[in-house]
Design a protein around this motif. Sequence first.
Motif, PDB file in Angstrom:
ATOM      1  N   ASP A 272      64.811  10.111  45.513  1.00 14.67           N
ATOM      2  CA  ASP A 272      63.638  10.796  46.056  1.00 14.67           C
ATOM      3  C   ASP A 272      62.606  10.927  44.941  1.00 14.67           C
ATOM      4  OD1 ASP A 272      64.593  13.029  44.524  1.00 14.67           O
ATOM      5  OD2 ASP A 272      65.601  13.863  46.257  1.00 14.67           O
ATOM      6  N   VAL A 273      61.345  11.057  45.317  1.00 11.90           N
ATOM      7  CA  VAL A 273      60.261  11.155  44.330  1.00 11.90           C
ATOM      8  C   VAL A 273      59.390  12.348  44.699  1.00 11.90           C
ATOM      9  CG1 VAL A 273      58.302  10.011  43.245  1.00 11.90           C
ATOM     10  CG2 VAL A 273      60.281   8.654  43.983  1.00 11.90           C
ATOM     11  N   SER A 274      59.549  13.438  43.976  1.00 15.49           N
ATOM     12  CA  SER A 274      58.771  14.644  44.256  1.00 15.49           C
ATOM     13  C   SER A 274      57.298  14.422  43.928  1.00 15.49           C
ATOM     14  CB  SER A 274      59.311  15.810  43.428  1.00 15.49           C
ATOM     15  OG  SER A 274      58.501  16.959  43.608  1.00 15.49           O
ATOM     16  N   VAL A 275      56.429  14.991  44.771  1.00  7.97           N
ATOM     17  CA  VAL A 275      54.991  14.939  44.501  1.00  7.97           C
ATOM     18  C   VAL A 275      54.498  16.252  43.910  1.00  7.97           C
ATOM     19  CG1 VAL A 275      54.667  13.317  46.401  1.00  7.97           C
ATOM     20  CG2 VAL A 275      54.321  15.764  46.801  1.00  7.97           C
ATOM     21  N   LEU A 276      55.385  17.223  43.760  1.00  8.13           N
ATOM     22  CA  LEU A 276      55.000  18.556  43.306  1.00  8.13           C
ATOM     23  C   LEU A 276      55.142  18.695  41.792  1.00  8.13           C
ATOM     24  CD1 LEU A 276      56.656  20.764  46.076  1.00  8.13           C
ATOM     25  CD2 LEU A 276      54.317  19.891  45.966  1.00  8.13           C
ATOM     26  N   PRO A 277      54.359  19.584  41.197  1.00  8.48           N
ATOM     27  CA  PRO A 277      54.490  19.812  39.759  1.00  8.48           C
ATOM     28  C   PRO A 277      55.844  20.401  39.418  1.00  8.48           C
ATOM     29  CG  PRO A 277      53.027  21.449  40.752  1.00  8.48           C
ATOM     30  CD  PRO A 277      53.295  20.417  41.808  1.00  8.48           C
ATOM     31  N   PRO A 299      51.175  23.264  46.036  1.00  7.24           N
ATOM     32  CA  PRO A 299      49.769  23.076  46.397  1.00  7.24           C
ATOM     33  C   PRO A 299      49.503  22.350  47.711  1.00  7.24           C
ATOM     34  CG  PRO A 299      50.401  21.468  44.743  1.00  7.24           C
ATOM     35  CD  PRO A 299      51.608  22.343  44.964  1.00  7.24           C
ATOM     36  N   TYR A 300      50.522  21.788  48.368  1.00  6.69           N
ATOM     37  CA  TYR A 300      50.254  20.914  49.516  1.00  6.69           C
ATOM     38  C   TYR A 300      50.934  21.415  50.786  1.00  6.69           C
ATOM     39  CZ  TYR A 300      49.194  18.077  45.438  1.00  6.69           C
ATOM     40  OH  TYR A 300      48.712  17.635  44.226  1.00  6.69           O
ATOM     41  N   THR A 301      50.808  22.691  51.041  1.00  9.80           N
ATOM     42  CA  THR A 301      51.477  23.280  52.215  1.00  9.80           C
ATOM     43  C   THR A 301      50.885  22.787  53.527  1.00  9.80           C
ATOM     44  OG1 THR A 301      50.007  25.208  52.073  1.00  9.80           O
ATOM     45  CG2 THR A 301      52.144  25.357  50.954  1.00  9.80           C
ATOM     46  N   ARG A 345      64.328  18.958  47.777  1.00 10.09           N
ATOM     47  CA  ARG A 345      63.203  19.262  46.899  1.00 10.09           C
ATOM     48  C   ARG A 345      62.327  20.383  47.474  1.00 10.09           C
ATOM     49  NH1 ARG A 345      63.379  14.899  43.058  1.00 10.09           N
ATOM     50  NH2 ARG A 345      62.110  16.255  41.770  1.00 10.09           N
ATOM     51  N   ASN A 346      62.529  20.738  48.735  1.00  7.62           N
ATOM     52  CA  ASN A 346      61.826  21.885  49.319  1.00  7.62           C
ATOM     53  C   ASN A 346      62.378  23.215  48.797  1.00  7.62           C
ATOM     54  OD1 ASN A 346      60.102  20.351  50.999  1.00  7.62           O
ATOM     55  ND2 ASN A 346      61.671  20.208  52.580  1.00  7.62           N
ATOM     56  N   PRO A 349      63.618  22.752  42.336  1.00  5.54           N
ATOM     57  CA  PRO A 349      64.144  23.918  41.610  1.00  5.54           C
ATOM     58  C   PRO A 349      63.446  25.223  41.963  1.00  5.54           C
ATOM     59  CG  PRO A 349      62.578  22.778  40.228  1.00  5.54           C
ATOM     60  CD  PRO A 349      62.663  21.992  41.508  1.00  5.54           C
ATOM     61  N   ILE A 350      62.557  25.172  42.969  1.00  6.92           N
ATOM     62  CA  ILE A 350      61.870  26.369  43.439  1.00  6.92           C
ATOM     63  C   ILE A 350      62.052  26.437  44.949  1.00  6.92           C
ATOM     64  CG2 ILE A 350      59.647  27.522  43.679  1.00  6.92           C
ATOM     65  CD1 ILE A 350      58.715  26.095  41.162  1.00  6.92           C
ATOM     66  N   ASN A 351      62.542  27.554  45.422  1.00  5.45           N
ATOM     67  CA  ASN A 351      62.790  27.700  46.855  1.00  5.45           C
ATOM     68  C   ASN A 351      61.485  27.971  47.610  1.00  5.45           C
ATOM     69  OD1 ASN A 351      64.401  27.784  49.143  1.00  5.45           O
ATOM     70  ND2 ASN A 351      64.673  29.994  49.027  1.00  5.45           N
ATOM     71  N   GLY A 352      61.381  27.358  48.784  1.00  5.56           N
ATOM     72  CA  GLY A 352      60.262  27.655  49.662  1.00  5.56           C
ATOM     73  C   GLY A 352      59.035  26.796  49.464  1.00  5.56           C
ATOM     74  N   ARG A 353      59.178  25.640  48.806  1.00  5.06           N
ATOM     75  CA  ARG A 353      58.024  24.754  48.621  1.00  5.06           C
ATOM     76  C   ARG A 353      57.957  23.711  49.743  1.00  5.06           C
ATOM     77  NH1 ARG A 353      57.080  22.739  42.588  1.00  5.06           N
ATOM     78  NH2 ARG A 353      59.155  21.789  42.790  1.00  5.06           N
ATOM     79  N   THR A 354      56.853  22.987  49.776  1.00  4.92           N
ATOM     80  CA  THR A 354      56.652  21.913  50.750  1.00  4.92           C
ATOM     81  C   THR A 354      56.469  20.620  49.980  1.00  4.92           C
ATOM     82  OG1 THR A 354      55.552  23.471  52.248  1.00  4.92           O
ATOM     83  CG2 THR A 354      55.291  21.118  52.705  1.00  4.92           C
ATOM     84  N   ASP A 355      57.516  19.802  49.976  1.00  3.76           N
ATOM     85  CA  ASP A 355      57.487  18.554  49.215  1.00  3.76           C
ATOM     86  C   ASP A 355      57.492  17.363  50.167  1.00  3.76           C
ATOM     87  OD1 ASP A 355      57.450  16.863  47.023  1.00  3.76           O
ATOM     88  OD2 ASP A 355      59.134  17.832  46.014  1.00  3.76           O
ATOM     89  N   TYR A 356      57.196  16.188  49.633  1.00  5.58           N
ATOM     90  CA  TYR A 356      57.033  14.969  50.434  1.00  5.58           C
ATOM     91  C   TYR A 356      57.670  13.777  49.714  1.00  5.58           C
ATOM     92  CZ  TYR A 356      53.364  17.988  52.402  1.00  5.58           C
ATOM     93  OH  TYR A 356      52.657  19.032  52.954  1.00  5.58           O
ATOM     94  N   PRO A 357      58.953  13.847  49.355  1.00 10.10           N
ATOM     95  CA  PRO A 357      59.495  12.852  48.431  1.00 10.10           C
ATOM     96  C   PRO A 357      60.126  11.617  49.060  1.00 10.10           C
ATOM     97  CG  PRO A 357      61.083  14.593  48.741  1.00 10.10           C
ATOM     98  CD  PRO A 357      59.890  14.951  49.584  1.00 10.10           C
ATOM     99  N   LEU A 358      60.193  11.551  50.387  1.00  7.32           N
ATOM    100  CA  LEU A 358      60.933  10.472  51.038  1.00  7.32           C
ATOM    101  C   LEU A 358      60.005   9.523  51.787  1.00  7.32           C
ATOM    102  CD1 LEU A 358      63.910  12.692  52.209  1.00  7.32           C
ATOM    103  CD2 LEU A 358      63.939  10.991  50.374  1.00  7.32           C
ATOM    104  N   LEU A 359      60.572   8.560  52.489  1.00  5.58           N
ATOM    105  CA  LEU A 359      59.770   7.532  53.164  1.00  5.58           C
ATOM    106  C   LEU A 359      59.377   7.914  54.578  1.00  5.58           C
ATOM    107  CD1 LEU A 359      61.506   4.191  52.088  1.00  5.58           C
ATOM    108  CD2 LEU A 359      59.850   5.604  50.849  1.00  5.58           C
ATOM    109  N   PHE A 360      59.998   8.985  55.111  1.00  3.56           N
ATOM    110  CA  PHE A 360      59.699   9.430  56.471  1.00  3.56           C
ATOM    111  C   PHE A 360      59.218  10.875  56.422  1.00  3.56           C
ATOM    112  CE2 PHE A 360      62.556   5.910  56.922  1.00  3.56           C
ATOM    113  CZ  PHE A 360      62.056   5.206  58.013  1.00  3.56           C
ATOM    114  N   ASN A 361      58.185  11.182  57.226  1.00  2.00           N
ATOM    115  CA  ASN A 361      57.610  12.526  57.192  1.00  2.00           C
ATOM    116  C   ASN A 361      58.426  13.498  58.040  1.00  2.00           C
ATOM    117  OD1 ASN A 361      56.868  12.164  59.911  1.00  2.00           O
ATOM    118  ND2 ASN A 361      54.760  11.607  59.402  1.00  2.00           N
TER     119      ASN A 361
END
Length: 378
Positions: A272-277, A299-301, A345-346, A349-361
């Motif tokens: 997976d490839v996280s887009v979050l800092p 940042p991308y909720t 990744r949601n 290492p931080i709970n409750g984020r909105t990440d987009y690391p995979l090939l399907f939304n």
Amino acid sequence: MNTIKYISLALIAACSFTACAQNTGNTKNVRELSLAKAYESKFLIGTALNSEQIEGSDTSALKVVKTQFNSIVAENCMKPEVVQPNQGKFDFALADKLVQLAADNNAFMVGHTLVWHSQTSDWMFHDADGKLTTRDTLIQRMKTHIQTVVSRYKGKVKGWDVVNEAVLDEGGLRKSLWHQIVGPDFIELAFQFAHEADPNAELYYNDYNMYLPAKRAEVVKLVKRLQEKGIRIDAVGMQAHYGLGADYFEEIENSINTFASLGIKVMVTELDVSVLPFPSEELTAEVSTSYANKPEYNPYTNGLPDDLETELGDYYAKLFKIYNRHSDHISRITFWGVNDAQTWRNYWPINGRTDYPLLFNRENEPKPAYAAVMRLAY
């Protein structure tokens, strides 16, 4: 978001699988819009399933699994604390369903994982008084656990992550309770017990940050020790938890070459490839890592901007160019989850984020990153 501008193969990420197939005459490239079929001459394409998918309630994700993947691994339901939460009390309910799901889909089933310092119940390492148990007792508990689990799925689970994450990033073995009580030979014993339980199953060592030179060197020593003692090891699993902007490509390729030179297979696992800092300069996949949630880390909720969709696709393209160059040594690439809603990744290492690391939304639709990967299959 207009994703069409990113797509050169039959509007892959802009429309549904069925519509795409109907709207193009280029059937060779579309290949029923399946990652598995597109890469079938190179390597298996796998995914990890969660409990909702295994139970069958997430029917939308299961359609993607059936279409896109030809290898399946458990995200959590085969980990020690789930399979044997209490000594001698095994729970195979979810694992049985997963193995059957893999069989129903003719998918290569991978068991994850037999021996790990994390997600293993405390009883494994302690006596009735809460003190650390003895070496002999822990070895027997390990043997019982491994052989009970592996023998149950003999011939059904084709490969096992026997030992997970036993090597430190800086080299040397992790001073886990396995190492503390048994000693470094716990790794050899684990592989030996797994082989005894199913002599035909492939056996793997799996770890993260395998692009680090010191860690790579330690894993090489581990593999050679097993080989010199005649203990079966078939592959090294290179976990691939990456993040945008992390330029590890040269060292990733060096690791693939190094492990392949040992005469074993290489597997790309947990991709997976996280887009979050990441809140630390040191990128890791250590599950015990945790940070407080702050707005700047999430940042991308409301959705991922187009430029980051493109960047994510470019990152995946760089990875798959490497994988394609070494497809004669790589036997499997497994994404750690089906879609962005599922990804760990949601909450790490931080709970409750909105990440987009995979090939399907989150709606199980293919993203521009999917198109980037598909383009490289031909």
